[in-house]
Scaffold this active site. Structure first.
Site, PDB file in Angstrom:
ATOM      1  N   ASP A 294      60.319  25.793  44.131  1.00 21.61           N
ATOM      2  CA  ASP A 294      61.470  25.771  45.028  1.00 21.61           C
ATOM      3  C   ASP A 294      61.192  26.774  46.159  1.00 21.61           C
ATOM      4  OD1 ASP A 294      63.891  25.195  46.209  1.00 21.61           O
ATOM      5  OD2 ASP A 294      65.051  25.318  44.370  1.00 21.61           O
TER       6      ASP A 294
HETATM    7  C1  BGC Z   1      66.966  24.202  46.999  1.00 21.05           C
HETATM    8  C2  BGC Z   1      66.246  22.922  46.681  1.00 21.05           C
HETATM    9  C3  BGC Z   1      65.818  22.218  47.956  1.00 21.05           C
HETATM   10  C4  BGC Z   1      64.999  23.181  48.791  1.00 21.05           C
HETATM   11  C5  BGC Z   1      64.513  22.559  50.092  1.00 21.05           C
HETATM   12  C6  BGC Z   1      66.221  25.051  47.997  1.00 21.05           C
HETATM   13  O1  BGC Z   1      66.994  26.118  48.427  1.00 21.05           O
HETATM   14  O2  BGC Z   1      67.183  24.905  45.804  1.00 21.05           O
HETATM   15  O3  BGC Z   1      67.063  22.075  45.912  1.00 21.05           O
HETATM   16  O4  BGC Z   1      65.112  21.055  47.650  1.00 21.05           O
HETATM   17  O5  BGC Z   1      65.784  24.307  49.104  1.00 21.05           O
HETATM   18  O6  BGC Z   1      65.510  22.315  50.982  1.00 21.05           O
END
Ligand code: BGC
Length: 767
Positions: A294
């Site tokens: 993530d």
């Molecule tokens: C979130 C993810 C997301 C990623 C990209 C993160 O802050 O937890 O779910 O896919 O950002 O946008």
């Protein structure tokens, strides 16, 4: 060990030396038929260490609201130098064609880029938020949503979506409850698989499919106190029985990739948890695709306190099996140093590069890196009429009727004065919910506009906001309008900004100004229908007591207004069911219908010391699986194909639904089980089957479920799945608390199995 290190170091040095020699032949090699199995190995042999970590690096092309804004000349130079493997927060057939062109024409190894975005419940056509779609209890709605989202996103140059989000949660304080499928692992597994099928279709290389990134692997949905990013201090048993099954179901459905969670489980951040990622996911379940971290999560391993340097953090993540680094640049900047001091890491690094290249190959990018960049197709695809129609259908099926006293709904076609009250009735932004990709609030039909358009001729619809910072008389005006009307539709609840990432709440009742408005309107002597908006279960005992009807409308997407009107005016019957319990008060959470039994079961008698609160019933306000409809549907005639089952013969369980009412309606028949006695205690109920059916007046249908013994298994203290011989209660009903039919069967032998029981789909037939 020493020798192994030296050999690996030697091969690393040879790899780097080979680069100069490889350059001359690179062009030739790369022009080979791209889909050939050895192409990836050939590329790998030619790559420098910098190019390898480049492939593992995901950079942002912009911010989520300002896509492509970071694609500067300097950024393009990074692409030319092979220092980026993927971009997120980018979009558009044309700009992405140019970006891809730079990668495949101007970088040394001509490796295509992978373009990603959070396409979670729609791309340009926005569907209801995920929790709402799951409330349809109809996997087809998810499959349709994901299919259309994939079509739109792929036509706009994207290859990869960070969805489905399959995190189970039993704590509605957590803001991201809106993105998932609620509290139940069986329901969550069915919906996870449907989404993967929808996004990926039959062929990942087709120009209208995108690769799914099932997220957030681990137990992201169980943060302490419901605070986002917090530690999940849960047992191995609940990890395997509750939180992991939807991930397993996504593996079975063929998800191309996974994203690991930000948080830790009992001190082990999933992004560095080799036992869970390489062990459970890859070795045990056989997942052979790509895994991305993530956002910045690899660098954050230092905040977790398990790495002291970025290099150490990178070493931990790559060894755990995390292939791609989203945004921390640890792999790009700091992994090479880790590899130099511990060459064994090179094997992990090479595997990660292989996984990334294989994903690009599966998407067909080596064969034709531009198939996703057809601008004419992009223009035709966005908000195509069938997409809009589907958004309305999915929204209708997502609405849950929590209450309908004296069958006040549907509103018949007589002339009336309807007061629509609440600022949320005109809040189009909120209907887009959390993650709206390229959704545009100007393309949302508000609840108010939908009601106005759907009301019968001669009915007048007036609106008062009730809450308006610029009008001190707003509340008074709203009360006056209510008094002056025949019926009130009160739109209240949360706005979109109260749920989603980093939006946890310590109190899940109505926001204060909404509560004031609701109290004032409910005190007026008029029938009140509440349209409740929100991205989580809300503790609304006052509404439940005083409103005549309540429709849980979540955030319904582009077609919110027409969908609500369809239900209110009876063009369609509501039929959604809660995918998560609605508590009476925040103090009741975390909560689930599937708790283990207590030695002292709750008894309301205050003289007895039992498993209860002294100030609140222990039952929820509205239970899991609850939702009403029009019509009057009765469940009858439970039949078991046999009183016994064994390890090799499934059991058939059937029940009949009859609509005795005057209106058409929907019912979702739910099959729950309970293992009466076993060596470790079992939940009081587990869901193992459901089917949503529509029935015309007087219509009768029989639904049959086919259960296998591995669906009865629990995760034992020895880490094995086992269905123990003994008696199982069968409960069929219309919610976890409305059990209408009961029976029992005996499992005659103990059976061991491999798969999380809740991840196995029950066979269903309807006659
Ligand atoms: C979130 C993810 C997301 C990623 C990209 C993160 O802050 O937890 O779910 O896919 O950002 O946008």
């Amino acid at each position: 060990m020493m020798i192994k290190h030296m050999l690996a170091l030697a091969s690393l040095l040879l790899g780097c030396l080979a680069v100069t020699g490889a350059e001359a032949s690179a062009d030739e090699e790369i022009r080979q038929p791209a889909a050939r199995g050895d192409h990836i190995e050939s590329l790998l042999r030619q790559m420098t260490l910098e190019e390898k970590v480049g492939q593992l690096t995901q950079a942002a092309g912009g911010r989520s609201k300002n896509l492509n804004s970071k694609l500067t000349a300097e950024e393009l130079d990074r692409v030319r130098a092979g220092r980026v493997g993927s971009y997120l927060h980018v979009a558009g057939a044309e700009p992405l064609r140019e970006l891809q062109r730079v990668a495949v024409e101007e970088s040394r190894l001509k490796i295509p880029l992978l373009f990603a975005m959070d396409v979670v419940h729609g791309y340009r056509t926005i569907f209801p938020v995920p929790l709402a779609i799951t409330a349809s209890w109809d996997p087809e709605q998810w499959e349709t949503t994901a299919r259309i989202s994939a079509r739109e996103a792929a036509s706009s140059g994207l290859h990869w979506t960070f969805a489905p989000m399959v995190d189970i949660t039993r704590d509605p304080r957590w803001g991201r409850v809106v993105e998932g499928s609620g509290e139940d692992p069986y329901l969550g597994s069915i919906m996870a698989a449907a989404q993967v099928r929808g996004y990926q279709g039959e062929d990942l290389a087709a120009a209208d499919t995108v690769m799914a990134a099932t997220k957030h692997f681990g137990a992201y949905g169980a943060p302490t106190g419901g605070r986002d990013y917090g530690s999940a201090d849960i047992s191995e048993r609940s990890l395997h029985e509750t939180y992991l099954p939807p991930f397993h179901a996504a593996t079975t459905a063929g998800t191309g990739s996974y994203m690991t969670a930000f948080n830790d489980i009992a001190g082990r951040p999933t992004t560095a948890n080799a036992d869970l990622v390489n062990g459970t996911l890859r070795s045990k379940w056989g997942f052979d695709g790509m895994i991305v971290s993530d956002w910045n999560a690899i660098a954050e391993l230092m905040n977790h306190g398990i790495a002291t340097t970025r290099s150490e953090a990178g070493a931990l993540a790559i060894s755990a099996g995390v292939d791609m680094d989203m945004m921390s640049l640890v792999y790009a900047d700091d992994l090479p140093a880790a590899v130099a001091s511990n060459p064994v890491l090179l094997q992990h690094l090479d595997n990660a590069v292989r996984n990334v290249l294989k994903a690009k190959q599966k998407l067909g990018l080596f064969d034709d890196p531009f198939i996703y960049h057809d601008t004419a197709k992009e223009a035709a695809m966005m908000r195509a009429q069938d997409h809009i129609d589907a958004a309305r259908r999915v929204a209708v099926r997502s609405i849950v009727m929590l209450k309908n006293d004296h069958a006040i709904l549907p509103l018949a076609g007589t002339k009336r004065r309807i007061a629509v009250i609440g600022s949320l009735a005109t809040d189009r932004q909120s209907q887009l919910g959390s993650w709206r990709a390229r959704g545009d609030k100007a393309e949302v039909i508000s609840l108010l506009d939908g009601i106005k358009a759907g009301a019968s001729k001669g009915t007048v619809v007036h609106h008062a906001a009730g809450i308006d910072a610029d009008n001190p008389d707003a509340l008074k005006d709203a009360v006056a309008l209510a008094n002056d009307s025949d019926i009130v539709i009160l739109v209240t609840g949360e706005d979109y900004d109260l749920s989603g990432e980093a939006r946890s709440r310590s109190d899940i009742s109505l926001p204060r100004d909404q509560q004031r408005l609701a109290d004032a309107i409910l005190a007026v002597d008029k029938p009140v229908i509440v349209a409740l908006t929100g991205g989580r279960p809300l503790a609304v005992p006052g509404l439940a007591e005083k409103a005549d009807a309540i429709l849980m409308t979540w955030f319904l997407g582009n077609q919110a207004g027409p969908a609500l009107a369809d239900v209110i005016f009876g063009k369609a019957a509501p039929g959604g069911k809660l995918p998560i319990s609605f508590p009476r008060a925040t103090g009741q959470v975390p909560y689930s219908y599937g708790e283990y039994p207590s030695g002292r079961p709750a008894d309301p008698d205050p003289a007895k010391d039992t498993n209860r609160y002294s100030d609140l019933p222990i039952t929820p306000l509205y239970p899991f699986g609850h939702g009403l409809s029009y019509g009057d549907i009765e469940l009858s005639n439970l039949e078991l194909g046999s009183p016994t089952m064994d390890g090799s013969t499934p059991i058939e369980i059937s029940a009949t639904l009859t609509n005795n009412g005057k209106l058409a309606g929907d019912e979702t028949v739910q099959l729950y089980l309970r293992d009466r006695h076993s060596t470790i205690a079992q939940p009081q109920k587990i869901l193992r089957g459901f089917k949503r059916l529509s029935l015309k007046p007087q219509e009768k249908k029989t639904v049959s479920f086919t259960l296998t013994s591995d669906q009865l298994a629990f995760y034992g203290p020895d880490g094995k799945w086992r269905s123990e011989a003994g008696m199982f209660d069968v409960m069929v009903g219309s919610s976890a608390e409305t059990i209408v039919l009961t029976g029992a069967f005996e499992l005659t032998e103990t059976v061991e199995s491999e798969v999380p029981a809740a991840a196995i789909a029950t066979g269903v037939t309807v006659q």
